[in-house]
Design a protein around this motif. Structure first.
Motif, PDB file in Angstrom:
ATOM      1  N   ALA A  31       0.847  -1.193   0.000  1.00  0.00           N
ATOM      2  CA  ALA A  31       0.000   0.000   0.000  1.00  0.00           C
ATOM      3  C   ALA A  31       0.887   1.248   0.000  1.00  0.00           C
ATOM      4  O   ALA A  31       1.988   1.240   0.557  1.00  0.00           O
ATOM      5  CB  ALA A  31      -0.906  -0.002   1.230  1.00  0.00           C
ATOM      6  N   TYR A  32       0.394   2.303  -0.619  1.00  0.00           N
ATOM      7  CA  TYR A  32       1.211   3.515  -0.705  1.00  0.00           C
ATOM      8  C   TYR A  32       0.337   4.736  -0.920  1.00  0.00           C
ATOM      9  O   TYR A  32      -0.827   4.648  -1.332  1.00  0.00           O
ATOM     10  CB  TYR A  32       2.229   3.399  -1.837  1.00  0.00           C
ATOM     11  N   LEU A  72       5.367  -0.357   4.622  1.00  0.00           N
ATOM     12  CA  LEU A  72       6.240  -1.522   4.490  1.00  0.00           C
ATOM     13  C   LEU A  72       5.436  -2.808   4.650  1.00  0.00           C
ATOM     14  O   LEU A  72       4.405  -2.825   5.334  1.00  0.00           O
ATOM     15  CB  LEU A  72       7.347  -1.462   5.544  1.00  0.00           C
ATOM     16  N   PRO A  73       5.865  -3.897   4.036  1.00  0.00           N
ATOM     17  CA  PRO A  73       5.121  -5.163   4.150  1.00  0.00           C
ATOM     18  C   PRO A  73       4.911  -5.561   5.614  1.00  0.00           C
ATOM     19  O   PRO A  73       5.844  -5.570   6.408  1.00  0.00           O
ATOM     20  CB  PRO A  73       6.037  -6.162   3.432  1.00  0.00           C
ATOM     21  N   GLY A  74       3.645  -5.844   5.947  1.00  0.00           N
ATOM     22  CA  GLY A  74       3.307  -6.227   7.311  1.00  0.00           C
ATOM     23  C   GLY A  74       2.989  -5.059   8.220  1.00  0.00           C
ATOM     24  O   GLY A  74       2.758  -5.250   9.422  1.00  0.00           O
ATOM     25  N   PRO A  79      -0.323  -5.958   3.447  1.00  0.00           N
ATOM     26  CA  PRO A  79      -0.325  -7.306   4.018  1.00  0.00           C
ATOM     27  C   PRO A  79       1.101  -7.762   4.330  1.00  0.00           C
ATOM     28  O   PRO A  79       2.080  -7.195   3.833  1.00  0.00           O
ATOM     29  CB  PRO A  79      -0.939  -8.165   2.905  1.00  0.00           C
ATOM     30  N   GLY A  80       1.186  -8.786   5.162  1.00  0.00           N
ATOM     31  CA  GLY A  80       2.490  -9.349   5.463  1.00  0.00           C
ATOM     32  C   GLY A  80       3.074 -10.074   4.270  1.00  0.00           C
ATOM     33  O   GLY A  80       2.373 -10.429   3.319  1.00  0.00           O
ATOM     34  N   LEU A  81       4.386 -10.281   4.305  1.00  0.00           N
ATOM     35  CA  LEU A  81       5.029 -11.062   3.260  1.00  0.00           C
ATOM     36  C   LEU A  81       4.615 -12.529   3.373  1.00  0.00           C
ATOM     37  O   LEU A  81       4.271 -12.998   4.466  1.00  0.00           O
ATOM     38  CB  LEU A  81       6.547 -10.951   3.385  1.00  0.00           C
ATOM     39  N   ILE A 208       1.331  -6.853  11.703  1.00  0.00           N
ATOM     40  CA  ILE A 208       1.674  -8.272  11.721  1.00  0.00           C
ATOM     41  C   ILE A 208       3.155  -8.498  11.413  1.00  0.00           C
ATOM     42  O   ILE A 208       3.683  -9.585  11.664  1.00  0.00           O
ATOM     43  CB  ILE A 208       0.807  -9.071  10.719  1.00  0.00           C
ATOM     44  N   GLY A 209       3.831  -7.474  10.925  1.00  0.00           N
ATOM     45  CA  GLY A 209       5.264  -7.609  10.674  1.00  0.00           C
ATOM     46  C   GLY A 209       6.122  -7.280  11.878  1.00  0.00           C
ATOM     47  O   GLY A 209       7.347  -7.412  11.815  1.00  0.00           O
TER      48      GLY A 209
END
Length: 293
Positions: A31-32, A72-74, A79-81, A208-209
């Motif tokens: 997301a950005y 950033l991912p997570g 979403p998380g990686l 979640i990251g």
């Protein structure tokens, strides 16, 4: 949705998501927020935060640049990686480089805070950045300093998870409550808006990251030990940083002798909220070093 453009075509997107399909890894979403036009500038937040951490400087930068603030991912809305991918630095950095490509930018200026600062430096090392501005970057600690920082982060996370939404909203309505919630990372927590404090407390709670990244932070690879000669680099450190102590900035300067080390007076660990004007100037001065070079 992926927004692809040349650096000089105006881009105005909000709440966007790009699908990244890197070679050798499962696809993932990022997301950005994207605003402005000009040379590309990518903003990377710290652990447990979200792209909105950059809001105080994003609009100012967007008056002259194509600015992309990532979750950033997570973290945030990303979403998380995938489980098989993991969060090791040597994995995440190339994946972020792939995300730049998915967004239609090549070697952007990269600005990061805390975890994002370490990622920005690593991206510069791998050739994915044309300049790097790192604000209180992780990766220059010794063991006691890392234990202190991780203890502070774990405490913040536990507090965020223990409070129901109604209590967070109630505390965020007053300057004293906002201080209780965010004084660890801000030198001027009372100046934050109730909506911002509520949103970032939720972002920390739901990230979640958080634990995967913190676990990776214990590995030797989470320390930055390389020089970035030939690349314009600025290291900025708030003199009231209570998470990563400012003496780590001197260590960063020894590691990267050509870097410009800037003191951010009156700023905490997330300085773009404490003094947006100074942080904006530090970033644009770094970007200008490319043109001067």
């Amino acid at each position: 949705m992926s927004a692809v453009s040349s650096p000089y075509v105006p881009v105005r997107t909000s709440g966007s998501v790009v699908r990244v399909s890197p070679d050798g890894y499962p696809p993932f979403d990022v997301a950005y927020e994207r605003r402005g036009s000009g040379e590309p500038v990518v903003l990377l937040h710290g652990i447990g935060h979200h792209w909105q951490a950059w809001e105080p400087v994003l609009t100012a930068l967007a008056s002259s640049y194509d600015v992309i603030a990532l979750d950033l991912p997570g973290f945030g809305a990303s979403p998380g990686l995938p489980p098989e991918t993991g969060y090791a630095m040597e994995t995440v950095v190339p994946l972020l480089g792939a995300a730049f490509g998915a967004l239609g930018v090549e070697r952007p200026h990269v600005v990061g805070n805390s975890l994002g600062g370490l990622l920005a430096l690593e991206l510069g090392l791998l050739g994915h950045a044309r300049t790097v501005t790192a604000l209180s970057p992780a990766g220059f600690w010794n063991t006691p300093e890392r234990l202190l920082a991780f203890g502070v982060l774990r405490g913040m996370r536990a507090g965020a998870q223990a409070m129901p939404d109604a209590l967070v909203r109630q505390l965020a309505r007053t300057a004293a409550g906002r201080t209780a919630l965010t004084s660890t990372i801000y030198a001027r927590p009372g100046a934050r808006s109730p909506e911002s404090v509520t949103a970032e407390t939720k972002a920390l709670r739901d990230a979640i990251g958080f634990w995967p990244v913190l676990r990776e932070g214990r590995r030797p690879g989470a320390r930055f030990r390389a020089d970035l000669s030939g690349l314009p680099v600025t290291i900025g450190w708030g003199d009231r940083d209570r998470v990563l102590l400012r003496r780590q900035g001197v260590r960063a300067k020894r590691t990267i002798p050509g870097a410009r080390l800037v003191r951010l007076p009156g700023c905490g660990h997330v300085p773009m909220n404490d003094d947006p004007a100074t942080v904006t100037r530090v970033i644009t001065d770094t970007l200008a070093r490319t043109a001067a070079g």
